[in-house]
Design a protein around this motif. Sequence first.
Motif, PDB file in Angstrom:
ATOM      1  N   MET A   1       0.834  -1.196   0.000  1.00  0.00           N
ATOM      2  CA  MET A   1       0.000   0.000   0.000  1.00  0.00           C
ATOM      3  C   MET A   1       0.871   1.249   0.000  1.00  0.00           C
ATOM      4  N   SER A   2       1.315   1.670  -1.095  1.00  0.00           N
ATOM      5  CA  SER A   2       2.022   2.917  -1.333  1.00  0.00           C
ATOM      6  C   SER A   2       3.273   3.097  -0.469  1.00  0.00           C
ATOM      7  N   GLN A   3       4.056   4.114  -0.846  1.00  0.00           N
ATOM      8  CA  GLN A   3       5.281   4.395  -0.140  1.00  0.00           C
ATOM      9  C   GLN A   3       5.072   5.503   0.877  1.00  0.00           C
ATOM     10  N   SER A  10      -4.133  10.889   0.981  1.00  0.00           N
ATOM     11  CA  SER A  10      -3.752   9.852   0.023  1.00  0.00           C
ATOM     12  C   SER A  10      -4.944   8.974  -0.325  1.00  0.00           C
ATOM     13  N   PRO A  11      -5.104   8.674  -1.614  1.00  0.00           N
ATOM     14  CA  PRO A  11      -6.174   7.748  -2.001  1.00  0.00           C
ATOM     15  C   PRO A  11      -5.983   6.361  -1.405  1.00  0.00           C
ATOM     16  N   CYS A  12      -4.774   6.056  -0.970  1.00  0.00           N
ATOM     17  CA  CYS A  12      -4.503   4.736  -0.396  1.00  0.00           C
ATOM     18  C   CYS A  12      -5.336   4.485   0.863  1.00  0.00           C
ATOM     19  N   LEU A  13      -5.626   5.537   1.592  1.00  0.00           N
ATOM     20  CA  LEU A  13      -6.370   5.373   2.846  1.00  0.00           C
ATOM     21  C   LEU A  13      -7.796   4.903   2.609  1.00  0.00           C
ATOM     22  N   GLY A  14      -8.295   5.140   1.432  1.00  0.00           N
ATOM     23  CA  GLY A  14      -9.638   4.661   1.088  1.00  0.00           C
ATOM     24  C   GLY A  14      -9.594   3.546   0.066  1.00  0.00           C
ATOM     25  N   CYS A  15      -8.462   2.894  -0.030  1.00  0.00           N
ATOM     26  CA  CYS A  15      -8.285   1.885  -1.077  1.00  0.00           C
ATOM     27  C   CYS A  15      -7.813   0.552  -0.489  1.00  0.00           C
ATOM     28  N   GLY A  16      -6.521   0.289  -0.532  1.00  0.00           N
ATOM     29  CA  GLY A  16      -5.999  -0.986  -0.027  1.00  0.00           C
ATOM     30  C   GLY A  16      -6.078  -2.117  -1.038  1.00  0.00           C
ATOM     31  N   ALA A  17      -6.423  -1.795  -2.260  1.00  0.00           N
ATOM     32  CA  ALA A  17      -6.599  -2.841  -3.274  1.00  0.00           C
ATOM     33  C   ALA A  17      -5.323  -3.642  -3.512  1.00  0.00           C
ATOM     34  N   CYS A  18      -4.173  -2.975  -3.499  1.00  0.00           N
ATOM     35  CA  CYS A  18      -2.928  -3.693  -3.771  1.00  0.00           C
ATOM     36  C   CYS A  18      -2.608  -4.695  -2.660  1.00  0.00           C
ATOM     37  N   CYS A  19      -3.133  -4.465  -1.469  1.00  0.00           N
ATOM     38  CA  CYS A  19      -2.908  -5.380  -0.340  1.00  0.00           C
ATOM     39  C   CYS A  19      -3.815  -6.600  -0.437  1.00  0.00           C
ATOM     40  N   GLU A  88       7.946  -0.105  -1.543  1.00  0.00           N
ATOM     41  CA  GLU A  88       8.342   0.299  -2.901  1.00  0.00           C
ATOM     42  C   GLU A  88       7.163   0.475  -3.844  1.00  0.00           C
ATOM     43  N   PHE A  89       6.017  -0.065  -3.488  1.00  0.00           N
ATOM     44  CA  PHE A  89       4.864   0.008  -4.386  1.00  0.00           C
ATOM     45  C   PHE A  89       4.302   1.429  -4.379  1.00  0.00           C
ATOM     46  N   ALA A  90       4.324   2.062  -5.511  1.00  0.00           N
ATOM     47  CA  ALA A  90       3.917   3.467  -5.594  1.00  0.00           C
ATOM     48  C   ALA A  90       2.450   3.605  -5.987  1.00  0.00           C
ATOM     49  N   CYS A  91       1.803   4.535  -5.348  1.00  0.00           N
ATOM     50  CA  CYS A  91       0.447   4.901  -5.767  1.00  0.00           C
ATOM     51  C   CYS A  91       0.540   5.588  -7.134  1.00  0.00           C
ATOM     52  N   HIS A  92      -0.323   5.219  -8.026  1.00  0.00           N
ATOM     53  CA  HIS A  92      -0.278   5.787  -9.383  1.00  0.00           C
ATOM     54  C   HIS A  92      -0.344   7.313  -9.353  1.00  0.00           C
ATOM     55  N   ASP A 101       0.149  -0.891 -12.191  1.00  0.00           N
ATOM     56  CA  ASP A 101      -0.272  -1.985 -11.312  1.00  0.00           C
ATOM     57  C   ASP A 101      -1.198  -1.489 -10.201  1.00  0.00           C
ATOM     58  N   CYS A 102      -1.031  -0.243  -9.817  1.00  0.00           N
ATOM     59  CA  CYS A 102      -1.933   0.355  -8.826  1.00  0.00           C
ATOM     60  C   CYS A 102      -3.360   0.371  -9.389  1.00  0.00           C
ATOM     61  N   ASN A 103      -3.510   0.862 -10.570  1.00  0.00           N
ATOM     62  CA  ASN A 103      -4.848   0.911 -11.172  1.00  0.00           C
ATOM     63  C   ASN A 103      -5.381  -0.478 -11.510  1.00  0.00           C
ATOM     64  N   ARG A 104      -4.489  -1.407 -11.788  1.00  0.00           N
ATOM     65  CA  ARG A 104      -4.924  -2.786 -12.058  1.00  0.00           C
ATOM     66  C   ARG A 104      -5.552  -3.390 -10.800  1.00  0.00           C
ATOM     67  N   ALA A 105      -4.919  -3.149  -9.680  1.00  0.00           N
ATOM     68  CA  ALA A 105      -5.468  -3.644  -8.415  1.00  0.00           C
ATOM     69  C   ALA A 105      -6.785  -2.947  -8.093  1.00  0.00           C
ATOM     70  N   ARG A 106      -6.822  -1.647  -8.304  1.00  0.00           N
ATOM     71  CA  ARG A 106      -8.052  -0.899  -8.021  1.00  0.00           C
ATOM     72  C   ARG A 106      -9.204  -1.397  -8.892  1.00  0.00           C
ATOM     73  N   ALA A 107      -8.916  -1.660 -10.154  1.00  0.00           N
ATOM     74  CA  ALA A 107      -9.966  -2.125 -11.066  1.00  0.00           C
ATOM     75  C   ALA A 107     -10.555  -3.444 -10.588  1.00  0.00           C
ATOM     76  N   ALA A 113      -9.941   4.369 -11.843  1.00  0.00           N
ATOM     77  CA  ALA A 113      -8.520   4.567 -12.104  1.00  0.00           C
ATOM     78  C   ALA A 113      -8.082   5.947 -11.619  1.00  0.00           C
ATOM     79  N   LEU A 114      -6.864   6.014 -11.131  1.00  0.00           N
ATOM     80  CA  LEU A 114      -6.270   7.287 -10.716  1.00  0.00           C
ATOM     81  C   LEU A 114      -5.456   7.850 -11.879  1.00  0.00           C
ATOM     82  N   GLN A 115      -5.301   9.160 -11.909  1.00  0.00           N
ATOM     83  CA  GLN A 115      -4.415   9.802 -12.872  1.00  0.00           C
ATOM     84  C   GLN A 115      -3.033   9.928 -12.256  1.00  0.00           C
TER      85      GLN A 115
HETATM   86  S1  SF4 Z   1      -3.839   0.156  -5.165  1.00  0.00           S
HETATM   87 FE1  SF4 Z   1      -2.856   2.154  -5.407  1.00  0.00          FE
HETATM   88  S2  SF4 Z   1      -4.259   3.655  -4.451  1.00  0.00           S
HETATM   89 FE2  SF4 Z   1      -4.813   1.593  -3.738  1.00  0.00          FE
HETATM   90  S3  SF4 Z   1      -3.707   1.381  -1.796  1.00  0.00           S
HETATM   91 FE3  SF4 Z   1      -2.458   0.449  -3.407  1.00  0.00          FE
HETATM   92  S4  SF4 Z   1      -1.069   2.094  -4.046  1.00  0.00           S
HETATM   93 FE4  SF4 Z   1      -2.755   3.058  -2.905  1.00  0.00          FE
END
Ligand code: SF4
Length: 124
Positions: A1-3, A10-19, A88-92, A101-107, A113-115
């Motif tokens: 979940m992001s660096q 951060s959109p990560c706080l309302g996401c967590g998809a990559c986890c 190391e995983f960066a938020c898009h 890959d961030c947007n792939r997980a979110r999808a 998708a994030l810009q």
């Molecule tokens: S998928 Fe992207 S936006 Fe969502 S928590 Fe992971 S890094 Fe953040």
Amino acid sequence: MSQEPVDPVSPCLGCGACCGFFRVSFYWGEARSVGGLVPDHLTTKVNSVYSCMQGTEGGHGRCVALLGEIGTQVRCSIYQNRPSPCREFACHSVTIAGNPDCNRARAHYGLPALQCAEFESQAS
Ligand code: SF4
Ligand code: SF4
């Protein structure tokens, strides 16, 4: 979940998809019992070189350390001690080059998708 550092908006706080999408694997030497940070009881041995976060073994599984609801509000319960792929995983949206890959997980979780940062700077 992001660096780090964690941005309060951060959109990560309302996401967590990559986890809950990738297998979160790392060199076994990152485990606490051998001098690393990651609590051993939250990991699974993959092979003689790699371990992964429990729950993510097969991919598309939720990491045991993730708290909250994906897509609503989440938190990493071992944020200060999370393994290197999580650091190391960066938020898009925070990288110039973006991270598809961030947007792939979110999808996968039906999240929009994030810009990337470059797009945002051109749009403003
Ligand atoms: S998928 Fe992207 S936006 Fe969502 S928590 Fe992971 S890094 Fe953040
Ligand atoms: S350790 Fe934390 S940041 Fe890494 S996958 Fe698990 S919940 Fe996400």
